[in-house]
Motif scaffolding. Structure first.
Motif, PDB file in Angstrom:
ATOM      1  N   ILE A 183       0.821  -1.312   0.071  1.00  0.00           N
ATOM      2  CA  ILE A 183       0.030   0.030  -0.003  1.00  0.00           C
ATOM      3  C   ILE A 183       1.075   1.147  -0.064  1.00  0.00           C
ATOM      4  N   ASP A 184       0.492   2.086  -1.093  1.00  0.00           N
ATOM      5  CA  ASP A 184       1.508   3.248  -0.911  1.00  0.00           C
ATOM      6  C   ASP A 184       0.818   4.440  -0.486  1.00  0.00           C
ATOM      7  N   ARG A 185       1.058   5.176   0.428  1.00  0.00           N
ATOM      8  CA  ARG A 185       0.106   6.068   1.043  1.00  0.00           C
ATOM      9  C   ARG A 185       0.763   7.388   0.865  1.00  0.00           C
ATOM     10  N   PHE A 186       0.156   8.457   0.108  1.00  0.00           N
ATOM     11  CA  PHE A 186       0.648   9.620  -0.187  1.00  0.00           C
ATOM     12  C   PHE A 186       0.128  10.775   0.596  1.00  0.00           C
ATOM     13  N   GLU A 187       0.904  11.598   1.249  1.00  0.00           N
ATOM     14  CA  GLU A 187       0.799  12.852   2.008  1.00  0.00           C
ATOM     15  C   GLU A 187       1.196  13.995   1.551  1.00  0.00           C
TER      16      GLU A 187
ATOM     17  N   SER B 256      -1.084  15.392   6.092  1.00  0.00           N
ATOM     18  CA  SER B 256      -2.560  15.162   5.646  1.00  0.00           C
ATOM     19  C   SER B 256      -2.507  13.998   4.494  1.00  0.00           C
ATOM     20  N   GLU B 257      -3.444  13.024   4.349  1.00  0.00           N
ATOM     21  CA  GLU B 257      -3.473  12.475   3.554  1.00  0.00           C
ATOM     22  C   GLU B 257      -4.124  12.710   2.182  1.00  0.00           C
ATOM     23  N   ILE B 258      -3.278  12.459   0.871  1.00  0.00           N
ATOM     24  CA  ILE B 258      -3.992  12.780  -0.103  1.00  0.00           C
ATOM     25  C   ILE B 258      -4.736  11.486  -0.671  1.00  0.00           C
ATOM     26  N   GLY B 259      -4.084  10.390  -0.575  1.00  0.00           N
ATOM     27  CA  GLY B 259      -4.812   8.970  -1.066  1.00  0.00           C
ATOM     28  C   GLY B 259      -3.839   7.861  -0.647  1.00  0.00           C
ATOM     29  N   ARG B 260      -4.402   6.915  -1.029  1.00  0.00           N
ATOM     30  CA  ARG B 260      -3.375   5.452  -0.931  1.00  0.00           C
ATOM     31  C   ARG B 260      -4.002   4.599  -1.911  1.00  0.00           C
ATOM     32  N   VAL B 261      -3.169   3.935  -2.468  1.00  0.00           N
ATOM     33  CA  VAL B 261      -3.424   2.723  -3.507  1.00  0.00           C
ATOM     34  C   VAL B 261      -2.632   1.304  -3.166  1.00  0.00           C
TER      35      VAL B 261
ATOM     36  N   ASP C 151      -4.796  -0.474  -9.515  1.00  0.00           N
ATOM     37  CA  ASP C 151      -6.558  -0.028 -10.106  1.00  0.00           C
ATOM     38  C   ASP C 151      -6.119   1.671 -10.415  1.00  0.00           C
ATOM     39  N   THR C 152      -6.307   1.867 -11.672  1.00  0.00           N
ATOM     40  CA  THR C 152      -6.157   3.399 -11.949  1.00  0.00           C
ATOM     41  C   THR C 152      -7.349   4.165 -11.492  1.00  0.00           C
ATOM     42  N   ASN C 153      -8.683   3.585 -11.338  1.00  0.00           N
ATOM     43  CA  ASN C 153      -9.617   4.116 -10.646  1.00  0.00           C
ATOM     44  C   ASN C 153      -9.455   4.691  -9.103  1.00  0.00           C
ATOM     45  N   ALA C 154      -8.457   3.818  -8.410  1.00  0.00           N
ATOM     46  CA  ALA C 154      -8.216   4.285  -6.955  1.00  0.00           C
ATOM     47  C   ALA C 154      -7.478   5.555  -6.915  1.00  0.00           C
ATOM     48  N   VAL C 155      -6.276   5.642  -8.143  1.00  0.00           N
ATOM     49  CA  VAL C 155      -5.643   6.951  -8.119  1.00  0.00           C
ATOM     50  C   VAL C 155      -6.433   8.344  -8.501  1.00  0.00           C
ATOM     51  N   GLN C 156      -7.509   8.086  -9.346  1.00  0.00           N
ATOM     52  CA  GLN C 156      -8.452   9.172  -9.863  1.00  0.00           C
ATOM     53  C   GLN C 156      -9.195   9.531  -8.727  1.00  0.00           C
TER      54      GLN C 156
END
Length: 88
Positions: free
Chosen positions: A43-47, A52-57, A78-83
């Protein structure tokens, strides 16, 4: 896709500029090796810079090694997760 260190650094710098990503935390779920290939589930978590978290994939990755150097790397996700970044 990037080739070489300079392109990889440029890609990362672009992600910070366009998406505000300051930090990436990687949670390794599973890892396996087959000869010169290493497979990962993670799981890559982007902050943002403020934490604050931007998202995770959740993704699968493969690294191909030659000696102690990574010569190829690919990630499958899943590219939808990044969108969904920034919308949740």
């Amino acid at each position: 896709m990037t080739t070489g260190i300079d392109e990889a650094i440029g890609f990362i710098d672009g992600a910070e500029t366009t998406m505000g990503i300051a930090t990436v935390h990687i949670d390794m779920l599973a890892i396996a090796a087959d000869g010169n290939r290493v497979l990962t589930e993670r799981i890559d978590r982007f902050e943002r810079a403020d934490g604050s978290e931007i998202g995770r994939v959740t993704l699968m990755g493969i690294f191909e090694l030659k000696g102690d150097k990574i010569v190829a790397s690919r990630d499958y996700f899943d590219t939808n997760a990044v969108q969904q970044f920034g919308t949740g």
